[in-house]
Design a protein around this motif. Sequence first.
Motif, short mmCIF file in Angstrom:
data_model
loop_
_atom_site.label_atom_id
_atom_site.label_comp_id
_atom_site.label_asym_id
_atom_site.label_seq_id
_atom_site.Cartn_x
_atom_site.Cartn_y
_atom_site.Cartn_z
N ARG A 80 20.60 -14.19 -46.67
CA ARG A 80 20.28 -12.60 -46.63
C ARG A 80 21.53 -11.66 -47.04
NH1 ARG A 80 18.47 -12.50 -40.49
NH2 ARG A 80 18.84 -10.27 -40.99
N GLU A 81 21.09 -10.40 -47.15
CA GLU A 81 22.16 -9.37 -47.75
C GLU A 81 22.00 -8.46 -46.42
OE1 GLU A 81 21.97 -7.80 -51.28
OE2 GLU A 81 21.12 -9.62 -52.44
N PHE A 82 23.19 -7.97 -46.09
CA PHE A 82 23.60 -7.12 -45.08
C PHE A 82 24.57 -5.94 -45.59
CE2 PHE A 82 23.44 -11.40 -43.32
CZ PHE A 82 22.58 -11.05 -42.09
N SER A 83 24.07 -4.84 -45.09
CA SER A 83 24.78 -3.43 -45.68
C SER A 83 25.68 -3.24 -44.66
CB SER A 83 23.60 -2.32 -45.56
OG SER A 83 23.10 -2.10 -44.42
N GLU A 84 25.82 -3.72 -43.50
CA GLU A 84 27.28 -3.40 -42.53
C GLU A 84 27.63 -4.48 -41.99
OE1 GLU A 84 26.18 -0.37 -39.95
OE2 GLU A 84 25.31 0.93 -41.40
N ALA A 85 28.66 -4.59 -41.50
CA ALA A 85 29.47 -5.84 -40.84
C ALA A 85 28.68 -6.10 -39.56
CB ALA A 85 30.81 -5.78 -40.61
N GLU A 86 28.19 -5.01 -38.64
CA GLU A 86 27.69 -5.07 -37.38
C GLU A 86 26.16 -6.03 -37.53
OE1 GLU A 86 28.77 -2.33 -38.68
OE2 GLU A 86 30.29 -1.93 -37.02
N GLU A 87 25.65 -5.84 -38.69
CA GLU A 87 24.31 -6.55 -38.87
C GLU A 87 24.62 -8.10 -39.11
OE1 GLU A 87 22.23 -4.94 -42.26
OE2 GLU A 87 22.10 -3.03 -41.38
N VAL A 88 25.70 -8.51 -39.75
CA VAL A 88 26.10 -9.67 -39.94
C VAL A 88 26.42 -10.56 -38.56
CG1 VAL A 88 27.75 -11.30 -40.95
CG2 VAL A 88 27.02 -9.36 -42.17
N ILE A 89 27.06 -9.68 -37.65
CA ILE A 89 27.32 -10.19 -36.40
C ILE A 89 25.99 -10.57 -35.66
CG2 ILE A 89 28.66 -9.65 -34.07
CD1 ILE A 89 30.58 -8.23 -36.21
N ARG A 90 25.29 -9.42 -35.53
CA ARG A 90 24.01 -9.23 -34.68
C ARG A 90 23.18 -10.63 -35.35
NH1 ARG A 90 22.22 -4.67 -36.08
NH2 ARG A 90 23.73 -3.57 -34.77
N ALA A 91 22.90 -10.79 -36.74
CA ALA A 91 22.39 -11.82 -37.13
C ALA A 91 22.77 -13.38 -36.62
CB ALA A 91 22.15 -12.15 -38.58
N ASP A 92 24.26 -13.47 -36.76
CA ASP A 92 25.10 -14.64 -36.25
C ASP A 92 24.79 -15.03 -34.83
OD1 ASP A 92 26.57 -16.98 -36.94
OD2 ASP A 92 28.17 -15.69 -35.43
#
Length: 72
Positions: free
Chosen positions: A25-37
């Motif tokens: 998946r591609e994320f535009s912000e770091a917060e989205e990466v943390i949320r998905a993890d």
Amino acid sequence: MKQRLQQNQTSQTGQVQQQTGAQRREFSEAEEVIRADREQTAPPGSLGERLAESIASEPAPPAKPWWKRLFG
């Protein structure tokens, strides 16, 4: 024998690539990466106990000096 081994390796490699490709998946912000993890990873059960012990072992804050208690 060698040909069969190569075929097995090729099919296994294809399966691994398909599995990892579906999860990319591609994320535009770091917060989205943390949320998905956070959605995919559960914290260990003992973490709450260790956290409570750590907080309980913290020293109490120092008492206010007498002049601050008197004058506010």
